[in-house]
Design a protein around this motif. Structure first.
Motif, mmCIF file in Angstrom:
data_model
loop_
_atom_site.group_PDB
_atom_site.id
_atom_site.type_symbol
_atom_site.label_atom_id
_atom_site.label_comp_id
_atom_site.label_asym_id
_atom_site.label_seq_id
_atom_site.Cartn_x
_atom_site.Cartn_y
_atom_site.Cartn_z
ATOM 1 N N HIS A 228 -1.153 -2.480 -6.822
ATOM 2 C CA HIS A 228 -1.214 -1.830 -5.506
ATOM 3 C C HIS A 228 -0.176 -2.442 -4.562
ATOM 4 O O HIS A 228 0.469 -1.720 -3.785
ATOM 5 N N GLU A 229 -0.013 -3.767 -4.624
ATOM 6 C CA GLU A 229 1.005 -4.431 -3.809
ATOM 7 C C GLU A 229 2.396 -3.897 -4.145
ATOM 8 O O GLU A 229 3.212 -3.641 -3.255
ATOM 9 N N LEU A 230 2.671 -3.737 -5.428
ATOM 10 C CA LEU A 230 3.975 -3.209 -5.848
ATOM 11 C C LEU A 230 4.199 -1.808 -5.294
ATOM 12 O O LEU A 230 5.282 -1.496 -4.770
ATOM 13 N N HIS A 231 3.182 -0.965 -5.391
ATOM 14 C CA HIS A 231 3.316 0.411 -4.897
ATOM 15 C C HIS A 231 3.521 0.430 -3.385
ATOM 16 O O HIS A 231 4.298 1.240 -2.858
ATOM 17 N N TYR A 232 2.825 -0.471 -2.689
ATOM 18 C CA TYR A 232 2.984 -0.531 -1.232
ATOM 19 C C TYR A 232 4.418 -0.908 -0.868
ATOM 20 O O TYR A 232 5.033 -0.289 0.010
ATOM 21 N N ILE A 233 4.942 -1.935 -1.531
ATOM 22 C CA ILE A 233 6.310 -2.372 -1.225
ATOM 23 C C ILE A 233 7.301 -1.253 -1.554
ATOM 24 O O ILE A 233 8.238 -0.994 -0.785
ATOM 25 N N GLU A 234 7.091 -0.579 -2.671
ATOM 26 C CA GLU A 234 7.974 0.540 -3.035
ATOM 27 C C GLU A 234 7.965 1.619 -1.954
ATOM 28 O O GLU A 234 8.999 2.238 -1.666
ATOM 29 N N SER A 235 6.796 1.829 -1.336
ATOM 30 C CA SER A 235 6.689 2.865 -0.301
ATOM 31 C C SER A 235 7.492 2.522 0.945
ATOM 32 O O SER A 235 7.766 3.401 1.769
ATOM 33 N N ARG A 236 7.879 1.258 1.099
ATOM 34 C CA ARG A 236 8.630 0.830 2.275
ATOM 35 C C ARG A 236 10.134 1.021 2.104
ATOM 36 O O ARG A 236 10.890 0.788 3.049
#
Length: 528
Positions: A228-236
């Protein structure tokens, strides 16, 4: 291997397989005929806590905690004590997650939770155990302490703890991933370092996300959380290719610097004593500055409020910079300081006590750093307009109002201004206050009181045994040095939490206004 040991191992196997009901049943059967088995009593707390989590049973977790406290009272071996502290911390953390955790951006139960508080205390108590003798257990305890501090909002300190765990085991996936998660939390408030912190956090998590030990230690839930952390960072990032960039952090340049300035930068960088959000790398130019400051939203015709609080923070930062300089000077031997020191006569008491300009600088550094805490409390008092007189305010109390009253609490209960803020950095400051109230920082309080009101004699650590003693008026040099560094790091964290607290509150005001807000230029000239 005897039958009792085999049965105990079978209980552990059932728990690891997720068969919690049968593992509990087997425990009941075992106790009927082996209730006094010492090995079973040792593992019983962890078994019950794991089963309680699996069955979502508050009662079973509490039973495990009771068993753990009984076992801890009787434990003599360092490793056994450390393991039981580990189990008990897990139990209290699990109680928080099961009975108190709120699915919100900022959980209002965090500062009120006695379960989180007790979990942290057990993890911090391990620091006094010298003979654990198990690097794996030591590393896991550090990671759990980092996780607990991070939950309490104390991410700066959590990152230091994760770094300590990684020094023990450079490939420990949970330490690497949790450190990256804590870093990511600071990305949004780190201004020009934002993208670099995101990239580094992303790459660190990516480097361990498929490692078997990540799931072995943290379970599938941990892996999913980090995904989930990876996906959040990707969304930025619109351009995802930036996340693959290899970051460069060239070491800061020392050309044309004096020997003292080089020593100053190297020592402060080594001990991480600079005030900035460049927390992902500490050896480059951006990591050796103190740029952090507050932002305030004020009315267009209000020319006073920003400068009022700016001067408060200026004083806090100035005091910190001076305390840091005094500390470095105490460690830098130079001929002119030697000659200056020799101009003052000190009587040598034939007991290896030390009185000279260098020990004086170290003592002054400590006092200057400690006094900053009171000024932080004054800042909070004025920011929330609590109405207490400045001269009555200390970090952990208010003069004349008893031990349980402070800017943080009223009659032992957290103030509504603190609780209702839903500001994790303010919660971090409150938790540090609770550490002082609990006696966690009694040693540094005793040192400060001795320096300010009585006397503190420093002794040569190479010749005397004062480092192994606890005394309010006498201390070994190595202990004094270590306590000063520890205090400096604590005060650094306090200042960063204060700045972040204010900036988060001001961001709330900006969002609530719904109107364009003009930036005001602030001159940072020093006129040296």
């Amino acid at each position: 291997m005897d039958r009792a040991t085999l049965l105990i191992q079978s209980i552990g196997s059932l728990i690891r397989a997720g068969d919690f009901k049968n593992s509990l049943k087997r425990m009941d059967e075992f106790e009927q005929s082996n209730s006094d088995d010492l090995l079973y009593k040792f593992y019983k707390p962890g078994f019950l806590i794991d089963i309680g989590v699996g069955l979502k049973s508050e009662k079973i977790i509490k039973d495990g905690i009771v068993a753990g406290e009984l076992a801890l009272d009787k434990a003599k071996d360092g490793k056994a004590k450390a393991y039981l502290h580990y189990c008990l911390a897990n139990g209290y953390t699990d109680l928080f997650e099961l009975t108190e955790r709120i699915a919100a951006v900022i959980d209002r139960n965090i500062p009120k939770s006695e379960n989180l508080w007790k979990a942290k205390q057990h993890l911090m108590n391990v620091a006094s155990i010298e003979d654990i003798g198990d690097p794996g257990l030591s590393t896991q305890l550090l990671v759990n302490l980092g996780n607990c501090l991070d939950t309490l909002g104390r991410s700066i300190e959590a990152i230091d703890v994760y770094d300590e765990a990684i020094r023990i085991n450079k490939s420990f996936s949970m330490a690497i991933a949790n450190r990256a998660k804590a870093l990511r939390a600071f990305a949004e408030i780190s201004d020009k370092y934002r993208a670099a912190i995101y990239v580094e956090a992303y790459q660190d998590i990516q480097s361990v996300i498929n490692n078997p030990d990540l799931v072995a230690v943290g379970g599938q839930g941990a892996k999913q959380a980090f995904e989930h952390e990876l996906h959040y960072i990707e969304s930025r990032f619109q351009d995802k290719s930036l996340l693959k960039n290899k970051l460069k952090h060239p070491k800061y340049k020392t050309n044309n610097l004096s020997n003292f300035e080089k020593f100053y930068l190297d020592l402060c960088q080594k001990e991480k004593l600079f005030l900035n959000f460049h927390i992902h790398q500490d050896h480059c130019e951006a990591a050796i500055e103190d740029p952090i400051f507050i932002r305030l939203i004020t009315k267009v015709d209000d020319d006073d409020t920003f400068y009022k609080f700016a001067k408060y923070l200026n004083q806090i930062k100035e005091d910190y910079a001076v305390a840091r300089l005094l500390f470095v000077q105490s460690q830098y031997r130079q001929e002119d300081f030697n000659r200056i020191s020799e101009r003052t006569s000190f009587v040598y008491a034939l007991d290896y006590s030390q009185f000279n300009i260098y020990t004086g600088l170290l003592k002054s550094s400590f006092k200057e750093a400690f006094n900053i805490l009171d000024k932080v409390a004054v800042f909070i008092n004025d920011y929330y307009q609590l109405g207490f007189r400045e001269e009555d305010i200390y970090f952990d109390s208010i003069r004349g109002r008893g031990r349980n009253s402070s800017i943080w609490q009223d009659a032992g209960v957290i103030r509504k201004e603190i609780l209702n803020s839903e500001n994790i950095s303010l919660y971090a400051l409150y938790d540090i206050y609770r550490d002082f109230q609990s006696g966690e920082h009694q040693r540094i309080q005793d040192i400060r009181n001795a320096l300010t009101h009585r006397r503190l004699v420093i002794y040569d650590s190479g010749i005397t045994d004062w480092d192994s003693k606890l005394d309010k008026h006498n201390i070994g040099y190595n202990t004094m040095l270590a306590e000063t560094i520890q205090l400096m790091k604590l005060v650094k964290a306090v200042i960063i939490y204060l700045v972040n607290f204010v900036n988060v509150e001001e961001i709330k005001k900006r969002k609530a206004s719904g109107k364009p807000i003009l930036d005001m230029y602030a001159d940072t000239s020093q006129f040296l």
